[in-house]
Structure formats: structure tokens, C-alpha cells
Design an enzyme around this catalytic site. Structure first.
Site, PDB file in Angstrom:
ATOM      1  N   ASP A   1      -5.499   0.467  -0.499  1.00 50.30           N
ATOM      2  CA  ASP A   1      -4.512   1.358   0.125  1.00 50.30           C
ATOM      3  C   ASP A   1      -3.890   2.296  -0.899  1.00 50.30           C
ATOM      4  OD1 ASP A   1      -3.499  -1.310  -0.658  1.00 50.30           O
ATOM      5  OD2 ASP A   1      -1.536  -0.441  -0.265  1.00 50.30           O
ATOM      6  N   ASN A   2      -4.163   2.051  -2.171  1.00 51.73           N
ATOM      7  CA  ASN A   2      -3.637   2.923  -3.219  1.00 51.73           C
ATOM      8  C   ASN A   2      -4.742   3.750  -3.860  1.00 51.73           C
ATOM      9  OD1 ASN A   2      -1.067   1.926  -2.765  1.00 51.73           O
ATOM     10  ND2 ASN A   2      -1.222   0.359  -4.351  1.00 51.73           N
TER      11      ASN A   2
ATOM     12  N   ASP B   1       0.386   6.481  -5.896  1.00 53.57           N
ATOM     13  CA  ASP B   1       1.195   5.264  -5.871  1.00 53.57           C
ATOM     14  C   ASP B   1       1.441   4.692  -7.258  1.00 53.57           C
ATOM     15  OD1 ASP B   1       1.601   5.598  -3.262  1.00 53.57           O
ATOM     16  OD2 ASP B   1       0.832   3.651  -2.617  1.00 53.57           O
TER      17      ASP B   1
ATOM     18  N   GLY C   1       5.495   2.117   5.005  1.00 49.31           N
ATOM     19  CA  GLY C   1       6.646   1.288   5.348  1.00 49.31           C
ATOM     20  C   GLY C   1       7.946   1.850   4.802  1.00 49.31           C
ATOM     21  N   ARG C   2       7.823   2.790   3.881  1.00 50.12           N
ATOM     22  CA  ARG C   2       9.053   3.391   3.338  1.00 50.12           C
ATOM     23  C   ARG C   2       8.810   4.851   2.994  1.00 50.12           C
ATOM     24  NH1 ARG C   2       8.362   1.843  -2.929  1.00 50.12           N
ATOM     25  NH2 ARG C   2       6.191   1.353  -2.660  1.00 50.12           N
TER      26      ARG C   2
ATOM     27  N   GLY D   1      12.582  -0.051   3.827  1.00 49.66           N
ATOM     28  CA  GLY D   1      12.188   1.346   3.920  1.00 49.66           C
ATOM     29  C   GLY D   1      12.854   2.233   2.882  1.00 49.66           C
TER      30      GLY D   1
HETATM   31  P1  AMP Z   1       2.772  -0.305  -2.434  1.00 46.94           P
HETATM   32  O1  AMP Z   1       2.920  -1.549  -3.221  1.00 46.94           O
HETATM   33  O2  AMP Z   1       3.777   0.751  -2.770  1.00 46.94           O
HETATM   34  O3  AMP Z   1       1.390   0.238  -2.415  1.00 46.94           O
HETATM   35  O4  AMP Z   1       3.125  -0.726  -0.934  1.00 46.94           O
HETATM   36  C1  AMP Z   1       2.382  -1.628  -0.181  1.00 46.94           C
HETATM   37  C2  AMP Z   1       2.910  -1.664   1.233  1.00 46.94           C
HETATM   38  O5  AMP Z   1       4.231  -2.168   1.286  1.00 46.94           O
HETATM   39  C3  AMP Z   1       2.949  -0.320   1.922  1.00 46.94           C
HETATM   40  O6  AMP Z   1       2.606  -0.510   3.258  1.00 46.94           O
HETATM   41  C4  AMP Z   1       4.390   0.086   1.764  1.00 46.94           C
HETATM   42  O7  AMP Z   1       4.786   1.026   2.737  1.00 46.94           O
HETATM   43  C5  AMP Z   1       5.104  -1.247   1.921  1.00 46.94           C
HETATM   44  N1  AMP Z   1       6.419  -1.250   1.294  1.00 46.94           N
HETATM   45  C6  AMP Z   1       6.693  -1.265  -0.028  1.00 46.94           C
HETATM   46  N2  AMP Z   1       8.019  -1.252  -0.260  1.00 46.94           N
HETATM   47  C7  AMP Z   1       8.624  -1.242   0.943  1.00 46.94           C
HETATM   48  C8  AMP Z   1       9.992  -1.216   1.397  1.00 46.94           C
HETATM   49  N3  AMP Z   1      11.020  -1.199   0.542  1.00 46.94           N
HETATM   50  N4  AMP Z   1      10.218  -1.198   2.734  1.00 46.94           N
HETATM   51  C9  AMP Z   1       9.205  -1.216   3.607  1.00 46.94           C
HETATM   52  N5  AMP Z   1       7.910  -1.219   3.253  1.00 46.94           N
HETATM   53  C10 AMP Z   1       7.606  -1.238   1.940  1.00 46.94           C
HETATM   54 MG    MG Z   2       0.810   1.988  -1.717  1.00 51.14          MG
END
Ligand code: AMP
Ligand code: MG
Length: 482
Positions: free
Chosen positions: A244-245, A254, A84-85, A118
Site C-alpha cells: 500500500d506504500n 509515505d 484512514g487519515r 484520522g
Molecule cells: P501507513 O502506515 O501510513 O502506510 O498507514 C497504514 C494504514 O493505516 C493506512 O490505511 C492509513 O490510512 C491508516 N492510518 C495510519 N494512521 C492513522 C490514523 N491516525 N488514523 C486513521 N488511520 C490511520
Molecule cells: Mg501508507
């Protein structure tokens, strides 16, 4: 001035990803470039200037895309997460023959962004840079950090903060959640393609096994068992071990609300969102095992023949995790206390030490460092001083000395120095680095990364970085801050 991209993920069907260019930013400025890593992975530093690292210019040969994946977040299944980013620019093959992804994290919205912007703030970007590079220097498998650029834009979190982008490098970004993404859609064909891809890219040795799918599962289980044991041996708490991590190739991935603990307590948790302690230090092996079960579930349909038997076979492979983990945990910790031979009572000796450490919440890193010194000097005073009640330690030390009688002292000290880091990325130091970066001062960032690049070496000039936090510096919680 070219990057020799050699992309393979883009040859998988379109339903694996979404093609997406990074969104250009106002004013890219380079904060940090990891020249050593660039050479290691075979990219030309000039070709990767701030315009490319910020996503303002797409280099020739790049095929920018956001990858699709699903995941269990704190035990709850989300069928579509995805990058997502983050945007994968493409892959390069290094002089060592290893294929690696180059990814920009914080590079703008994608198909998978949902409500997110993002983007990333400088704090989490620097945090990931410092901790992932520290992990690499500690010898623990991890994704790497190639560069940090600021965007010249602000991002809105609890406050507005400077925006930044991390260039991340990894053997791949395939996660347990990537398999779950296709499994949730009942897409066996995609699972087959993904499995073949993973075997070719990460586990070529299993291709000729009687059952490559089971052999793949076995290898992934083995790598995760070893990885989590390594984390625990340096007091690392990942913080968000969602499926997912968890990378399929066995690297730490991550770095969100992760932390290295100062005072030892087995149930230690830092992540502000982990209210139940699901991802506590001592719960990490159980969670890794649970995540691997989710992975196994996605593979069963690919095992030819009777599905009940396939299930049982996969279960048998999964059942090897606890034993593989215990062996890795125990052998790592016995090395930390300078035992070079192996006896059945050793894991008990390790646990006894952890028990007395927990009573006084002794600083994890200092304890093993001073224990090493005590073998060298024969003097326990410094290590004893870490305990509120040193009698418990004295009793343990007596047992430990009896156990090590006759072992070669020089070899023991060498082994202990190689297993016990002097420097870890301490939370209070990270906060200092991030606070300064928020104000445009990157000097602490530079200093800390220089110290952490040589974590096992004594650096008398940097001795203050060894110190645990003063009571008013203790960090109790860490935040995603994404
Ligand atoms: P994470 O907590 O980094 O493992 O992220 C979990 C999910 O949230 C993943 O699909 C990321 O791409 C999404 N995500 C986290 N932060 C953002 C953001 N600022 N914008 C869009 N998607 C995000
Ligand atoms: Mg992640």
C-alpha cells in the site's frame, strides 16, 4: 481566488472511494507554504489559505474523498486499508500539463479509519515535509509537500502532541494496494477500469502496445527498479515498503519511519516495527520485486486469451526486474565513484568499495563527498581518515585509480558532484527540528529545508549540516508516530 480543480478519479465508480469532507479543526495556523511548488503545479497561493489547508473550508470544485486500497503489510494481506487519515481534495493540471492530486493528510476520520483518529502530529508531518522535499531536490521521484498547518488541537499518541495537517501533492495516489483492493473482491470490471485509468494518466505510451496490460507492467517494473536504485545511491531506507506504500506511477510515497543512514551497513534498519529487517537497505530490491509480483497477480485476468500463457508472460516481465535493478544500481554507483565509461568489472569495483565501507561503517554521504574532493585535490587524506583500517581503502583506491586512468578529470568531478550530495536529511537533525516544532519553534525546520533545497552544492556557511551525528546524537530507531 479559485483553484482550477479538474477531477478525474471521482468519475470512477463509487466503490473506488468514499466521499468524505475533512473534519474542521479548532484553530488553523499556517506553518509553512511551499510557494515554489504551488507555482509549479499551477495553484494560486491565496486560494489555499490556512482555512482550506486545514479542511475548515471546502474550496469550490473540490470533491473530497478517501480512497480505498488494500495491502500487504509486512507480508500479511489486509483486504481493506484505505485513506484512514487523508482526504483527496481534488486534482489540478499544472502549467506543465501534469495532473496532480492535492491531498490533506491528518484531516480527520474517514470510512477507512478503523480505530485511528484520522489525525497527525506535527512531528511526522514535518518529517514528511523535510524528507520528501529533500528527495525532490535530490532529483528522486517523490510525492511533494505543499504546506503544513497546525490545527490548534492536540493528538494523543504516546504523549499528547500538537496536531497538524500536511498538504501533499502527487501525480496520483494509486498504489499496488489499490489494485489489490479490487483483486481481493474478485472485481475484474473495477480492475479493468483502474488499469485503463492508470494507462491514460501515467503511461499513455503503452496504450498502443500489442498488450497494453503487459506493457504497463513492464513500465511499472522499470520505474520501480530505477527508483529503488536511486534510494540506495543516497543511503535511503524507506522503512515500510508495504504494497500500500508503493505508488504505481513510480514516486517515493509515505514517509513514515524512513531514514538516510549515516554509517554504512548494508543490513541497516531504522524502523522500530521492522524487527526482522524485512525492509533493510539491501533488502529493498527484493521487496520491490515481491511487491511487483503482487501487482502482476492482479493484472493477469485482464490479459486476453489463455490464462496460463498470461501468467507466464507476466512472469517473464517480472523476471526483468533483477537485471533492470542491477543495471541502475551499478550505473548509479559507478557515477558516484567517477567512472564515466562502462566495463563489466565495474560492479565488482563498486561492491569492493561498499565492502570496505561496511567494515568501518563509514559515513555513507561523507565518503562519496570526500572521494570527490580527492579526485579534485589528488589527496586521499580526508577520505582515508574515515576508515578504522585505511589499508583496505588504500588497496581499493589503487584499483580505482588504475581503472580511471585516461578518463577526463574535469568531467569526472562534475559527474561525481552531481551524483554525490553534500547534504542529506540526517536523522539527528530531523529529531532536532521535530523537538523544536513540538515546542512551537519552527526556526530549525526553516533552516534545514533551506540547506536541503540545494543538496549538491557546497554551502560553507552551513557546513555543520554536513556532519554525521556525534556518538551521543546517533539515532538508532525511527517511529511511525502516526
Ligand atoms: P501507513 O502506515 O501510513 O502506510 O498507514 C497504514 C494504514 O493505516 C493506512 O490505511 C492509513 O490510512 C491508516 N492510518 C495510519 N494512521 C492513522 C490514523 N491516525 N488514523 C486513521 N488511520 C490511520
Ligand atoms: Mg501508507
Amino acid at each position: 481566488m479559485l483553484i482550477a480543480f479538474d477531477n478525474s478519479y471521482s468519475k470512477l465508480p463509487e466503490r473506488f472511494y468514499s466521499r468524505q469532507n475533512p473534519t474542521p479543526v479548532a484553530d488553523p495556523a499556517l506553518v509553512r507554504f511551499n510557494t515554489t511548488l504551488a507555482a509549479e503545479i499551477g495553484v494560486n497561493a491565496e486560494a489555499l489559505g490556512p482555512e482550506v489547508l486545514a479542511g475548515n473550508r471546502i474550496p469550490t470544485g473540490a470533491e473530497p474523498m478517501a480512497l480505498g486500497y488494500a495491502g500487504h503489510q509486512f507480508g500479511h494481506f489486509v483486504p481493506q486499508l484505505g485513506d484512514g487519515r487523508a482526504i483527496l481534495l481534488g486534482e489540478v493540471v499544472g502549467p506543465d500539463g501534469i495532473r496532480r492530486d492535492i491531498q490533506l493528510k491528518g484531516s480527520g476520520p474517514t470510512f477507512y479509519s478503523r480505530d485511528g483518529d484520522g489525525r497527525a502530529a506535527i512531528g511526522p508531518v514535518i518529517r514528511e515535509f523535510v524528507v520528501s522535499e529533500a528527495m525532490a531536490a535530490l532529483g528522486i521521484p517523490t510525492t511533494r509537500a505543499l504546506a503544513v498547518v497546525t490545527t490548534g488541537e492536540r493528538v494523543i499518541r504516546e504523549q499528547t502532541l500538537p496536531g497538524a495537517i500536511l498538504a501533499r501533492v502527487a501525480p496520483s495516489h494509486i498504489r499496488v494496494g489499490t489494485f489489490q483492493f479490487h483483486f481481493a473482491r474478485g472485481d475484474v470490471e473495477a480492475l479493468r477500469l483502474l488499469t485503463d485509468y492508470v494507462i491514460e494518466r501515467h503511461y499513455p505510451e503503452v496504450a498502443t502496445a500489442a498488450s497494453p496490460v503487459l506493457a504497463l507492467l513492464e513500465s511499472v517494473v522499470a520505474r520501480q527498479a530505477a527508483l529503488v536504485a536511486r534510494w540506495m545511491q543516497v543511503g535511503f531506507i524507506h522503512g515500510v515498503m508495504n504494497t500500500d506504500n508503493m505508488s504505481i506511477s513510480g514516486e517515493t510515497i509515505d514517509y513514515g519511519p524512513c531514514a538516510f543512514m549515516d554509517g554504512y551497513h548494508p543490513g541497516r534498519v531504522f524502523s522500530s516495527i521492522d524487527r526482522q529487517g524485512r525492509y533493510a537497505w539491501d533488502n529493498q530490491p527484493q521487496i520491490a520485486h515481491w511487491n511487483l509480483s503482487r501487482f502482476a497477480q492482479t493484472l493477469v485476468a485482464l490479459i486476453p486469451g489463455d490464462q496460463e500463457k498470461a501468467n507466464r508472460d507476466a512472469q517473464m516481465v517480472l523476471n526483468t526486474f533483477p537485471e533492470a535493478f542491477s543495471r541502475a544500481f551499478s550505473s548509479g554507483f559507478t557515477r558516484k565513484i567517477g567512472i564515466l565509461t562502462s566495463r563489466s568489472e565495474d560492479s565488482d569495483l563498486v561492491n569492493a568499495l561498499l565492502g570496505v565501507m561496511a567494515e568501518s561503517e563509514v559515513d555513507f554521504t561523507l565518503l562519496f563527498h570526500r572521494l570527490t574532493d580527492s579526485v579534485e585535490t589528488g589527496d586521499d587524506a580526508a577520505v582515508r581518515a574515515l576508515f578504522n583500517n585505511p589499508e583496505g581503502f588504500d588497496r581499493w583506491a589503487e584499483r580505482w585509480r588504475r581503472r580511471t586512468v585516461g578518463e577526463d578529470a574535469k568531467a569526472r568531478i562534475l559527474a561525481m558532484r552531481a551524483a554525490n550530495p553534500v547534504f542529506i536529511p540526517r536523522n539527528h537533525r530531523l529529531e532536532e527540528v521535530i523537538a523544536a516544532a513540538n515546542n512551537g519553534d519552527y526556526a530549525p525546520f526553516k533552516r534545514v529545508t533551506a540547506v536541503l533545497a540545494r543538496p549538491y552544492e557546497q554551502q560553507p556557511e552551513n557546513a555543520t549540516y554536513e556532519n554525521p551525528p556525534e556518538p551521543d546524537e546517533i539515532v538508532h530507531a525511527t517511529f511511525c508516530g502516526t
